[in-house]
Structure formats: structure tokens, C-alpha cells
Design a protein around this motif. Structure first.
Motif, PDB file in Angstrom:
ATOM      1  N   ALA A   1       0.803  -1.228   0.000  1.00 56.39           N
ATOM      2  CA  ALA A   1       0.000   0.000   0.000  1.00 56.39           C
ATOM      3  C   ALA A   1       0.834   1.276   0.000  1.00 56.39           C
ATOM      4  CB  ALA A   1      -0.957   0.004   1.192  1.00 56.39           C
ATOM      5  N   PHE A   2       1.867   1.329   0.835  1.00 54.04           N
ATOM      6  CA  PHE A   2       2.620   2.576   0.963  1.00 54.04           C
ATOM      7  C   PHE A   2       3.409   2.915  -0.300  1.00 54.04           C
ATOM      8  CE2 PHE A   2       0.940   2.964   4.876  1.00 54.04           C
ATOM      9  CZ  PHE A   2       1.628   2.557   6.002  1.00 54.04           C
ATOM     10  N   THR A   3       3.640   1.922  -1.160  1.00 53.59           N
ATOM     11  CA  THR A   3       4.424   2.226  -2.369  1.00 53.59           C
ATOM     12  C   THR A   3       3.659   3.152  -3.313  1.00 53.59           C
ATOM     13  OG1 THR A   3       3.645   0.280  -3.553  1.00 53.59           O
ATOM     14  CG2 THR A   3       5.675   0.045  -2.288  1.00 53.59           C
ATOM     15  N   LEU A   4       2.363   3.332  -3.070  1.00 48.44           N
ATOM     16  CA  LEU A   4       1.581   4.245  -3.906  1.00 48.44           C
ATOM     17  C   LEU A   4       1.675   5.692  -3.453  1.00 48.44           C
ATOM     18  CD1 LEU A   4      -1.663   2.123  -4.305  1.00 48.44           C
ATOM     19  CD2 LEU A   4       0.029   2.603  -6.056  1.00 48.44           C
ATOM     20  N   VAL A   5       2.222   5.915  -2.263  1.00 44.61           N
ATOM     21  CA  VAL A   5       2.250   7.279  -1.724  1.00 44.61           C
ATOM     22  C   VAL A   5       2.992   8.275  -2.628  1.00 44.61           C
ATOM     23  CG1 VAL A   5       3.017   8.713   0.217  1.00 44.61           C
ATOM     24  CG2 VAL A   5       1.866   6.554   0.649  1.00 44.61           C
ATOM     25  N   PRO A   6       4.149   7.900  -3.219  1.00 47.64           N
ATOM     26  CA  PRO A   6       4.804   8.880  -4.101  1.00 47.64           C
ATOM     27  C   PRO A   6       3.914   9.335  -5.250  1.00 47.64           C
ATOM     28  CG  PRO A   6       6.352   7.150  -3.545  1.00 47.64           C
ATOM     29  CD  PRO A   6       5.025   6.720  -3.011  1.00 47.64           C
ATOM     30  N   ILE A   7       3.153   8.425  -5.833  1.00 42.11           N
ATOM     31  CA  ILE A   7       2.254   8.820  -6.930  1.00 42.11           C
ATOM     32  C   ILE A   7       1.193   9.774  -6.394  1.00 42.11           C
ATOM     33  CG2 ILE A   7       0.564   8.034  -8.615  1.00 42.11           C
ATOM     34  CD1 ILE A   7       2.064   5.555  -9.045  1.00 42.11           C
ATOM     35  N   ALA A   8       0.621   9.452  -5.223  1.00 39.82           N
ATOM     36  CA  ALA A   8      -0.391  10.324  -4.627  1.00 39.82           C
ATOM     37  C   ALA A   8       0.205  11.691  -4.325  1.00 39.82           C
ATOM     38  CB  ALA A   8      -0.935   9.695  -3.342  1.00 39.82           C
ATOM     39  N   PHE A   9       1.435  11.694  -3.857  1.00 41.57           N
ATOM     40  CA  PHE A   9       2.075  12.953  -3.488  1.00 41.57           C
ATOM     41  C   PHE A   9       2.313  13.835  -4.710  1.00 41.57           C
ATOM     42  CE2 PHE A   9       4.065  15.823  -0.767  1.00 41.57           C
ATOM     43  CZ  PHE A   9       5.327  16.183  -1.240  1.00 41.57           C
ATOM     44  N   VAL A  10       2.807  13.248  -5.792  1.00 40.46           N
ATOM     45  CA  VAL A  10       3.043  14.099  -6.964  1.00 40.46           C
ATOM     46  C   VAL A  10       1.723  14.511  -7.609  1.00 40.46           C
ATOM     47  CG1 VAL A  10       5.381  13.342  -7.442  1.00 40.46           C
ATOM     48  CG2 VAL A  10       3.489  12.173  -8.548  1.00 40.46           C
ATOM     49  N   TYR A  11       0.677  13.699  -7.501  1.00 38.77           N
ATOM     50  CA  TYR A  11      -0.652  14.135  -7.919  1.00 38.77           C
ATOM     51  C   TYR A  11      -0.958  15.452  -7.215  1.00 38.77           C
ATOM     52  CZ  TYR A  11      -3.448  10.209  -9.999  1.00 38.77           C
ATOM     53  OH  TYR A  11      -4.012   9.244 -10.797  1.00 38.77           O
ATOM     54  N   ASN A  12      -0.764  15.446  -5.892  1.00 36.09           N
ATOM     55  CA  ASN A  12      -1.087  16.604  -5.071  1.00 36.09           C
ATOM     56  C   ASN A  12      -0.248  17.810  -5.469  1.00 36.09           C
ATOM     57  OD1 ASN A  12      -0.762  18.466  -2.716  1.00 36.09           O
ATOM     58  ND2 ASN A  12      -2.242  17.077  -1.813  1.00 36.09           N
ATOM     59  N   ILE A  13       1.066  17.624  -5.558  1.00 36.73           N
ATOM     60  CA  ILE A  13       1.934  18.752  -5.891  1.00 36.73           C
ATOM     61  C   ILE A  13       1.565  19.348  -7.242  1.00 36.73           C
ATOM     62  CG2 ILE A  13       4.270  19.524  -6.368  1.00 36.73           C
ATOM     63  CD1 ILE A  13       5.383  17.633  -4.576  1.00 36.73           C
ATOM     64  N   THR A  14       1.390  18.480  -8.240  1.00 33.79           N
ATOM     65  CA  THR A  14       1.173  19.026  -9.587  1.00 33.79           C
ATOM     66  C   THR A  14      -0.148  19.774  -9.686  1.00 33.79           C
ATOM     67  OG1 THR A  14       0.290  16.900 -10.307  1.00 33.79           O
ATOM     68  CG2 THR A  14       2.595  17.358 -10.799  1.00 33.79           C
ATOM     69  N   HIS A  15      -1.142  19.376  -8.886  1.00 28.41           N
ATOM     70  CA  HIS A  15      -2.403  20.109  -8.930  1.00 28.41           C
ATOM     71  C   HIS A  15      -2.349  21.420  -8.174  1.00 28.41           C
ATOM     72  CE1 HIS A  15      -5.380  17.596 -10.962  1.00 28.41           C
ATOM     73  NE2 HIS A  15      -4.655  16.592 -10.571  1.00 28.41           N
ATOM     74  N   TYR A  16      -1.617  21.436  -7.068  1.00 26.55           N
ATOM     75  CA  TYR A  16      -1.753  22.567  -6.144  1.00 26.55           C
ATOM     76  C   TYR A  16      -0.539  23.477  -5.986  1.00 26.55           C
ATOM     77  CZ  TYR A  16      -5.821  19.935  -4.528  1.00 26.55           C
ATOM     78  OH  TYR A  16      -7.001  19.258  -4.464  1.00 26.55           O
ATOM     79  N   TYR A  17       0.614  23.073  -6.499  1.00 22.40           N
ATOM     80  CA  TYR A  17       1.780  23.884  -6.134  1.00 22.40           C
ATOM     81  C   TYR A  17       1.691  25.311  -6.660  1.00 22.40           C
ATOM     82  CZ  TYR A  17       4.501  24.119 -10.526  1.00 22.40           C
ATOM     83  OH  TYR A  17       4.940  24.402 -11.787  1.00 22.40           O
ATOM     84  N   THR A  18       1.001  25.471  -7.804  1.00 20.06           N
ATOM     85  CA  THR A  18       0.886  26.826  -8.327  1.00 20.06           C
ATOM     86  C   THR A  18       0.075  27.704  -7.384  1.00 20.06           C
ATOM     87  OG1 THR A  18      -0.978  26.077  -9.661  1.00 20.06           O
ATOM     88  CG2 THR A  18       1.142  26.270 -10.764  1.00 20.06           C
TER      89      THR A  18
END
Lengths: 143, 494
Positions: free
Chosen positions: B363-380
Motif C-alpha cells: 500500500a505505501f508504495t503508492l504514496v509517491p504517486i499520490a504525493f506528486v498528484y497533489n503537488i502538480t495540482h496545487y503547487y501553483t
């Protein structure tokens, strides 16, 4: 040594793929023209094809009772294009363009015009400021 | 015709803030970039498989270096700095609530919104990914409980043992409520303050009932979320046997495979990280919105028209009910897909390990994908909104103060160019994907000894991750519906 080789091959593959896809990509004008067919069909008044020439892109918007009744809701431009927004509203309000942070006072049935150069790329919504009503968006594509 | 009508209902219903707070200025990514990202993800994944096939057993770098003796660290975690940070954290929470309840409307009203939604929800999350679980130290709710415990010992001792079956469900439920608030709550400074007060009440009740340790381990949403994110950081804070904190330096991301998820509810939590960001990206796009208005509503319209004199209001209500239901169901949909691929992994490896346990291990191996999903949507959003804090901090209540003399500094929002945003989004998503595939391979090597067997077992997981990554990229490329307002042509008289 083996690791370095793998890394090199991977980077080369990524770079190669990138070039292929970029080379295959349509130009900015074609992209904008193609995606404008996703927009909801509108009554055939002024539409705004993206112009790459330095001539002003004129966009006419008509607002009635706080809603856009004619004119494109999504205005597609290429970065650097000068644009002339001509707006007529039947109520007094203020047009606010986010991102560029431009304001235009609107008086009932009095044509108003906003002229600027679209030098920021991105998607910028515009709204009737006092009514908090979003009307549409300006999409400025990078060159 | 009906579609145009329906779309105009939608836009009457949506107000100016299509997003929770602050508009996002980025354009959908062009198709060629989306296609490149997906293709690159696939190619790189297979390259990694090839690498691992011939690698035999890779010694997993769980070596940690103890930095506790380091002078800088001792200073940073000394009592003075730690207490100051904790006090600052409680002050920030108090200020966020107070300015929302007692602040004046006006140009300075957004202080608590930016502080919470941008500085904390985005900025602090990204900071945690780099510096580790700082939140365990500065959690304002935990600090408050500890202060109360100091004054009145015994306030937060467990009155009930935390039930095993309850696991991480409270945190998941609170996560759902948080995302709902973010997407549909249209929070204003005041309603945000109220929501935080309610959350404080829930946290206090949980800690009172189950004890601080148990509640802040499994029930407090931010603690669970940030602890997951902190697993990616190269810094690990452990409480040593002598009660002091020890700082371990470790390989980045390795924290994600040091432990396995404890319970399926935590797996759902991780999947909700993915599905909520995907939902956020998709929910105001034309294709998604069309599912309801073109696919579902036409069947309901006659019923609605017959049932009421206010069909528009009911239609809008149904639309939002559908959106909320989809949000709540999304992690379960992702869970189903995840279980399917873990089962295929089990088949490919020929392993006797039960499916449930395998699903917990990966399960935890998916966290990096979830994290970059978050960054790419919101960092701006972080970049565009943060500058206004310079001005707002001088007058958080809007009373006309000028505490730091910065009240009149009007910094324009920093809007990065669309091209820059596109490239960072695609490369970040690709990077997250590569990390996830790599971690998943390491985990497979632990579970299915033998390089070749582990590598073959990873082919299903690879496809799962390519699917998640491709969906993430696809959502970034969808045209956005909000703002497409059309006046319905006049109805033909019946």
C-alpha cells in the motif's frame, strides 16, 4: 558501472521519446482551433479565433442579467497577442479579469472596452465582480 | 438542446469560486505531453523491471545514520526551539480561528484562509516530505491536550481501549469531510473558523475517550496524513529508550517500505489520497460533468418536473448529491482496482502469502504517486497565493492595524508561465511514478526471493501504477467546464 549504463540508456530513451512526441505535436494555432470545438455551441455572433499576427483580437461580449448571452465564454489567445474586449452589460457592475487583475466598470447598456496585451500564459477567469458571477475564461497559450 | 439547458442550470448553480479558494491559473496540459508522459512511464517501468531481473538480490539500504550527536540537531531539538515551535503552532491555530470569527470583512479578510488552505495544507505538507514528521512535535491539538494534561493530570487517559476494528476509519472519515469542505464547502473565513472549532471538539473528544496516544496515532486526520507523507523524508525522528529524540538520516522514500500498512482502512486512506486529488482534478471538467447532465439527468428530468414547481433547484440538488456520492465512493473504486492488481501480482509470483497481507505490504508504495498528484495540482496555488500573506500578516483581523508595516505592500500574484507549469507537472508525475515502481520492486524482493521471480511479479503492479499515472496525466489534460456559461435558447412553447 552497470548502474550507470542503465541510467544512461533510460535517460536516452526518455529524451528520444520526448523528441518524437514534441515533433509530432501540432502547432499552437492548430491546438487552439481543435480544442475550441469542445466548447458548447453558441449563437453565431463574434467568436475569437487565436490570431498570431500582431493585429488586435477583438472580442465582443454581451451580458444580460448577470449572464453571458453572446460572445465566446472561452477566449483563446496566444501569448503576446494584443486583445480588445468590448463589453455591453444591461446592469451596472464591474468586470474583473483574474491573473491580469484588470477591472472594467460597466454601466447599463453602455459599451465599455478593455485593451491589453496577453503577456501572461495560463487560464484566467473573468467575472462580474459585484455579482460574484463567473462568466468565462481567457486561455492564453504559450508561444 | 437538453444538454445546453442542463449546462445553464449548472452554471447558475456554480458561483465564482470553482475551486475552494483562489483560482488556479494553469491550462490543461496539451495532448502530446500527456501522451509522452504515459508512454515514458510505461517505458521506464519496463526498464526498471529489466534492471531488477538481472540484479539478483539488491541489498536494501535501510542503513540509517544517527545524527543525534550532531550539534546543529541538538540545538534545533533542544527544549527552547521545540517549545517555541509548539507555542507558535498553537498560536497559529488560535489566530486562524479568531480572525475567522472576529475579523472584519474586506481586503484583509483572507488571512486565515491563506494560512490554513495554503500555508498549512500545502506548504507544511510539502515541508514534511522533506524534513520528516515535524507535525508529531508541533501538532497544535496535541500540544493543547498535553498542556491541559499538565495542568489537570488524568484528563486524557484512555477511558476506553481503542477498539482494533475501529483502526483508521475515524481518520478516513475526517479526511472525507476535509476534502468535501475543500471542494464543496465554499469556506469563508468564518465558516473555516467554525469548521476548525468543530474539528478541535472532535479531537478533544477522541483524546478524552481513547487517550492521547491512541487517538493521535489513528484518529486525528492530520497526524495520520502527515505521518504517511513524512515516510518519504530522509529524516526520521524516533523516541529513544531514554525519552530523548533521536534523529536518523536515511535514504529518501525508504521509510515507505520499512513498515507495512496495519489495516485495510489505512490502505483506503492512501487510496483516498490518490482518488481525492483525481476527483478534484476531474470534477469540474466537461466530460465528468457531462456524465451527470447527459447520462443521468435526462432519465430523472420527467420525475423532477412532475414532482415540484422548482425543477432547477432540485436538479442542482441532485447534481451535488451525485458529486458527493462519487467523491465518497472513489477510494473504494480505487481499492477494488488495487486489490485486483495485487491478486495478479500474487498469481505472477506464485506466492502463498494471503491477498490481504500482500495488499497491506504494497500500500505505501503508492504514496509517491499520490504525493506528486497533489503537488502538480496545487503547487501553483502555493506560489500565487503566498505573496499576499506579506500584506495580510500586518492586519490579520482587518481592523486597520499595521503590525509589521507591510500593510500597503501589494505584491502581485506570482503566476508561472503555462509552459513551465506543464513541464513541471509532467516531469514530477513521471518522477513520482518511477519512485513508486522502484519501491514496489524492493518490496517484491523482500516478499518473493529471487530476482527474476520478484521482477515478473511486478509486471501487474507496474500496470497498476501506469494506470494511476496515466489517469493523473489525463485529468491534467481535460478542458475545464467552469466558466462555460450559455444562456439557454428560448424553450419552444408546448
Amino acid at each position: 558501472m552497470r548502474n550507470a549504463l542503465y541510467l544512461l540508456v533510460a535517460v536516452a530513451a526518455l529524451a528520444g521519446l520526448y523528441s518524437v512526441f514534441r515533433w509530432q505535436a501540432p502547432t499552437t494555432e492548430a491546438v487552439s482551433a481543435a480544442s475550441s470545438k469542445d466548447a458548447v455551441p453558441l449563437p453565431p455572433t463574434a467568436s475569437a479565433p487565436p490570431a498570431s499576427a500582431a493585429a488586435d483580437t477583438a472580442v465582443e461580449l454581451r451580458i444580460s442579467r448577470g449572464m453571458l448571452v453572446s460572445g465566446p465564454s472561452v477566449i483563446k489567445l496566444v501569448q503576446g497577442d494584443p486583445v480588445d474586449l468590448r463589453i455591453v452589460s444591461d446592469t451596472a457592475d464591474e468586470l474583473h479579469l483574474h491573473g491580469y487583475d484588470l477591472h472594467l466598470q460597466l454601466h447599463p447598456d453602455l459599451p465599455a472596452s478593455l485593451h491589453f496585451i496577453a503577456n501572461r500564459s495560463g487560464r484566467f477567469t473573468y467575472e462580474l465582480h459585484h455579482a460574484h458571477q463567473e462568466l468565462g475564461a481567457l486561455e492564453v497559450y504559450p508561444r | 438542446m437538453r444538454y445546453i439547458l442542463a449546462l445553464s442550470f449548472l452554471c447558475m448553480a456554480c458561483d465564482a469560486s470553482a475551486h475552494f479558494f483562489g483560482t488556479i491559473y494553469s491550462l490543461p496540459i496539451p495532448f502530446w505531453m500527456y501522451a509522452y508522459g504515459a508512454a515514458a512511464a510505461l517505458v521506464v517501468s519496463f526498464a526498471l523491471v529489466a534492471y531488477f531481473v538481472n540484479a539478483g538480490t539488491i541489498p536494501q539500504n535501510f542503513r540509517t545514520r544517527d545524527l543525534s550527536g550532531n550539534r546543529v540537531f541538538s540545538l534545533l531539538t533542544g527544549a527552547v526551539v521545540a517549545s517555541s515551535l509548539r507555542a507558535l503552532s498553537v498560536a497559529a491555530l488560535t489566530l486562524t480561528i479568531a480572525t475567522g470569527l472576529f475579523g472584519q470583512r474586506g481586503p484583509f479578510a483572507d488571512f486565515n484562509m491563506i494560512l490554513f488552505w495554503v500555508v498549512f495544507a500545502l506548504g507544511f505538507t510539502y515541508l514534511t516530505a522533506v524534513v520528516g514528521d515535524l507535525y508529531a512535535l508541533v501538532n497544535p491539538w496535541r500540544v493543547l491536550c498535553e498542556w491541559v494534561e499538565c495542568i489537570k493530570p488524568g484528563s486524557f487517559v484512555p477511558r476506553l481501549p481503542y477498539p482494533v476494528w475501529l483502526a483508521y476509519w475515524p481518520a478516513l472519515a475526517l479526511y472525507l469531510a476535509y476534502i468535501w469542505l475543500e471542494l464543496f464547502g465554499h469556506t469563508q473565513p468564518r465558516s473555516l473558523a467554525l469548521a476548525l472549532l468543530i474539528y478541535s471538539g472532535i479531537t478533544a473528544a477522541g483524546a478524552w475517550l481513547f487517550g492521547m496516544e491512541a487517538w493521535f496515532r489513528r484518529g486525528e486526520f492530520f497526524a495520520v496524513f502527515l505521518r504517511l507523507i513524512a515516510r518519504m523524508a530522509p529524516f526520521e525522528y524516533t523516541a529513544a529508550s531514554d525519552g530523548r529524540r533521536r534523529l536518523q538520516l536515511r535514504q529518501p522514500f525508504i521509510g515507505l517500505i520499512q513498515d507495512s500498512a496495519e489495516h485495510p482502512s489505512l490502505v483506503l486512506f492512501v487510496l483516498f489520497m490518490l482518488s481525492s486529488t483525481a476527483f478534484d482534478g476531474a470534477h469540474d471538467t466537461l466530460p465528468w460533468v457531462g456524465i451527470f447532465w447527459k447520462g443521468i439527468y435526462p432519465h430523472l428530468a420527467p420525475l423532477v418536473a412532475a414532482a415540484s414547481t422548482q425543477p432547477y433547484a432540485i436538479a442542482t440538488g441532485l447534481y451535488y448529491a451525485w458529486q458527493w456520492a462519487m467523491l465518497a465512493l472513489s477510494p473504494f473504486l480505487y481499492y477494488g482496482v488495487y486489490l485486483l492488481f495485487v491478486w495478479l501480482t500474487k498469481l505472477a509470483a506464485g506466492s502463498a502469502i494471503p491477498l490481504r497481507e500482500l495488499s497491506l505490504r504494497f500500500a505505501f508504495t503508492l504514496v509517491p504517486i499520490a504525493f506528486v498528484y497533489n503537488i502538480t495540482h496545487y503547487y501553483t496555488l502555493l506560489i500565487t497565493q503566498a505573496p499576499s500573506l506579506v500584506k495580510l500578516i500586518s492586519d490579520p483581523f482587518g481592523y486597520g492595524w499595521n503590525l509589521f508595516g507591510t500593510r500597503n505592500i501589494d505584491l502581485p500574484p506570482l503566476i508561472p508561465g503555462a509552459g513551465f507549469v506543464w513541464h513541471t507537472q509532467v516531469w514530477l508525475i513521471l518522477a513520482g511514478h518511477i519512485v513508486s515502481v522502484y519501491l514496489s520492486h524492493l518490496e517484491a524482493l523482500k516478499l518473493f526471493p529471487g530476482g527474476r521471480r520478484a521482477a515478473i511479479s511486478q509486471v501487474p503492479m507496474l500496470f497498476l501504477m501506469v494506470i494511476f499515472t496515466t489517469v493523473g496525466l489525463w485529468i491534467l489534460s481535460l478542458p475545464i467546464a467552469a466558466g462555460q456559461i450559455v444562456q439557454a435558447p428560448p424553450l419552444p412553447s408546448n
